[in-house]
Write a protein that holds these residues in place. Structure first.
Motif, PDB file in Angstrom:
ATOM      1  N   ASP A 197      12.509   4.367  36.209  1.00  0.00           N
ATOM      2  CA  ASP A 197      11.894   4.574  34.895  1.00  0.00           C
ATOM      3  C   ASP A 197      12.936   5.218  33.974  1.00  0.00           C
ATOM      4  O   ASP A 197      12.856   6.398  33.663  1.00  0.00           O
ATOM      5  CB  ASP A 197      10.657   5.457  35.006  1.00  0.00           C
ATOM      6  N   PRO A 198      13.934   4.442  33.527  1.00  0.00           N
ATOM      7  CA  PRO A 198      15.045   5.025  32.764  1.00  0.00           C
ATOM      8  C   PRO A 198      14.614   5.716  31.481  1.00  0.00           C
ATOM      9  O   PRO A 198      15.308   6.603  30.989  1.00  0.00           O
ATOM     10  CB  PRO A 198      15.935   3.814  32.465  1.00  0.00           C
ATOM     11  N   PHE A 199      13.475   5.315  30.943  1.00  0.00           N
ATOM     12  CA  PHE A 199      13.002   5.901  29.683  1.00  0.00           C
ATOM     13  C   PHE A 199      12.032   7.047  29.906  1.00  0.00           C
ATOM     14  O   PHE A 199      11.534   7.650  28.950  1.00  0.00           O
ATOM     15  CB  PHE A 199      12.341   4.822  28.822  1.00  0.00           C
ATOM     16  N   ARG A 243      31.162   1.584  34.427  1.00  0.00           N
ATOM     17  CA  ARG A 243      30.264   1.195  33.327  1.00  0.00           C
ATOM     18  C   ARG A 243      31.040   1.067  32.013  1.00  0.00           C
ATOM     19  O   ARG A 243      31.743   2.000  31.612  1.00  0.00           O
ATOM     20  CB  ARG A 243      29.147   2.236  33.158  1.00  0.00           C
ATOM     21  N   PRO A 244      30.908  -0.068  31.331  1.00  0.00           N
ATOM     22  CA  PRO A 244      31.539  -0.223  30.023  1.00  0.00           C
ATOM     23  C   PRO A 244      30.638   0.308  28.910  1.00  0.00           C
ATOM     24  O   PRO A 244      29.456   0.576  29.131  1.00  0.00           O
ATOM     25  CB  PRO A 244      31.693  -1.741  29.909  1.00  0.00           C
ATOM     26  N   GLU A 245      31.184   0.406  27.719  1.00  0.00           N
ATOM     27  CA  GLU A 245      30.368   0.776  26.564  1.00  0.00           C
ATOM     28  C   GLU A 245      29.453  -0.368  26.162  1.00  0.00           C
ATOM     29  O   GLU A 245      28.339  -0.141  25.683  1.00  0.00           O
ATOM     30  CB  GLU A 245      31.267   1.160  25.389  1.00  0.00           C
ATOM     31  N   ARG A 246      29.933  -1.581  26.338  1.00  0.00           N
ATOM     32  CA  ARG A 246      29.100  -2.750  26.079  1.00  0.00           C
ATOM     33  C   ARG A 246      29.437  -3.828  27.095  1.00  0.00           C
ATOM     34  O   ARG A 246      30.568  -3.927  27.575  1.00  0.00           O
ATOM     35  CB  ARG A 246      29.261  -3.257  24.643  1.00  0.00           C
ATOM     36  N   HIS A 284      21.741  -1.243  38.149  1.00  0.00           N
ATOM     37  CA  HIS A 284      21.277  -0.119  38.960  1.00  0.00           C
ATOM     38  C   HIS A 284      22.383   0.917  39.118  1.00  0.00           C
ATOM     39  O   HIS A 284      22.157   2.131  38.933  1.00  0.00           O
ATOM     40  CB  HIS A 284      20.826  -0.613  40.336  1.00  0.00           C
ATOM     41  N   ARG A 285      23.583   0.467  39.439  1.00  0.00           N
ATOM     42  CA  ARG A 285      24.691   1.399  39.656  1.00  0.00           C
ATOM     43  C   ARG A 285      25.031   2.169  38.379  1.00  0.00           C
ATOM     44  O   ARG A 285      25.284   3.382  38.424  1.00  0.00           O
ATOM     45  CB  ARG A 285      25.912   0.620  40.151  1.00  0.00           C
ATOM     46  N   TRP A 286      25.054   1.479  37.253  1.00  0.00           N
ATOM     47  CA  TRP A 286      25.404   2.143  36.000  1.00  0.00           C
ATOM     48  C   TRP A 286      24.305   3.102  35.560  1.00  0.00           C
ATOM     49  O   TRP A 286      24.583   4.139  34.975  1.00  0.00           O
ATOM     50  CB  TRP A 286      25.701   1.092  34.933  1.00  0.00           C
ATOM     51  N   SER A 287      23.056   2.750  35.833  1.00  0.00           N
ATOM     52  CA  SER A 287      21.948   3.655  35.529  1.00  0.00           C
ATOM     53  C   SER A 287      22.082   4.939  36.332  1.00  0.00           C
ATOM     54  O   SER A 287      21.934   6.049  35.806  1.00  0.00           O
ATOM     55  CB  SER A 287      20.621   2.965  35.846  1.00  0.00           C
TER      56      SER A 287
END
Length: 356
Positions: A335-337, A205-208, A323-326
């Motif tokens: 429900d990431p939030f 996962r990158p920062e942006r 999905h992988r980075w989450s």
């Protein structure tokens, strides 16, 4: 890989498209005939968020004879009703909605009922019980609704199978050159071949993350950026742009923590510009990740089918990586939030009556 609704919905897309091919081909023929009979001067493509990006991509994808396609998001039309009401008619409003019940979806239906009853409507939704599926206009405009297969009514927060299947459905209805009966099985085979490799990509996962594409792939780049932003709950900042537009200021966002994804367009002429930009970024930023997505020879090869539906293949990498980075962040992917400040269906927006 932990199981989730979102994972299942991403992987379900090849099967959904294959099963939907024959019913869609039959329905699309009737819809194209209806549109020809109604003879709209222009066609509005509307939705909110991901659903709006369907219209943005389609407006740059469908070619040939026929009325012009105008991407007019429901969020724009509800806030600025004159964008639609002051246009010359007759028109056809095509509205997309996974839930078919968001505040702006209902707001646009109300606006058409009250102020533009002569506008024909084609509603494409994944929810058979929604306002988009069930409400009929007062006339004289006519209303048609297409209900997608139940599997497209994603249970996860992010729109995945709903986005791609609504896109293909509209493409079949608006582009006589797109034969859903043969194209969707070919796209199904291509996606089924691609997905296993995407789940095993070496892509921390990158920062942006920045997604770039030309033509219809600009809309796909926008959707790709949103998938990553949503599923990582904003902890991966994202950006999107057109390939040539990126140099005109937005490239300032690139730094050492950036990953850039350049979608290489299937058209050879357009692809020259895409490949030139990818090479330029690699030359100017040798220490960052630059990944090309497209046909043979790209870093992520998509087994393109040569049909207008290939646009949906370009969004698969972002769906999988999001999905992988989450999951890597320890977030609940569906429900990431955790219901805090964003919800699966936008509701509770105050709608104001309009006095023309």
């Amino acid at each position: 890989m932990m199981s989730s609704f979102t994972l299942d919905e991403i992987n379900a897309q090849p099967g959904i498209w294959r099963d939907w091919a024959a019913p869609l081909a039959s329905r699309a023929t009737g819809i194209r005939e209806w549109i020809a009979t109604r003879a709209p001067r222009e066609i509005w493509l509307s939705g909110a968020g991901t659903s709006a990006y369907i219209g943005e991509a389609l407006a740059r994808q469908v070619t040939g004879e026929g009325p012009p396609l105008l991407p007019l998001a429901t969020t724009d039309l509800v806030a600025r009703p004159g964008l639609g009401a002051n246009r010359p008619g007759p028109a056809l409003s095509v509205q997309f909605g996974r839930s078919g019940n968001s505040s702006e979806t209902v707001g646009l239906i109300d606006l058409l009922d009250a102020h533009m009853p002569g506008v024909d409507r084609l509603n494409i939704t994944c929810n058979p019980d929604s306002a988009l599926a069930t409400r009929q206009g007062p006339g004289p405009g006519e209303t048609q609704a297409i209900i997608l297969p139940p599997a497209t009514h994603d249970r996860g927060f992010a729109m995945t199978s709903s986005f791609t299947t609504m896109y293909l459905t509209a493409l079949a209805c608006l582009d006589a050159g797109f034969d859903a009966g043969t194209a969707l099985p070919a796209l199904s085979d291509a996606a089924a071949a691609i997905l296993p490799g995407l789940w095993s990509l070496d892509a921390p996962r990158p920062e942006r993350a920045i997604f770039l594409g030309s033509g219809e792939l600009t809309g796909i780049a926008r959707e790709s950026a949103l998938k990553v932003l949503e599923l990582t709950a904003g902890r991966t900042l994202t950006q999107w742009d057109s390939t040539l537009g990126f140099r005109h200021g937005p490239k300032a966002a690139v730094d050492g923590g950036t990953a850039v994804f350049v979608m290489i367009h299937p058209d050879p002429q357009t692809a020259r510009y895409d490949m030139d930009l990818a090479a330029e970024i690699r030359r100017q930023f040798p220490d960052i990740s630059v990944t090309t997505i497209g046909g043979e020879g790209c870093d992520i090869a998509l087994n393109l089918t040569g049909t207008a539906g290939d646009a949906v293949l370009y969004v698969l990498p972002a769906q999988v990586l999001a999905h992988r980075w989450s999951e890597a962040l320890g977030l609940p992917v569906d429900d990431p939030f955790a219901g805090r400040n964003l919800t699966r269906v936008v509701s509770g927006v105050e709608l104001y009556g309009w006095q023309r």
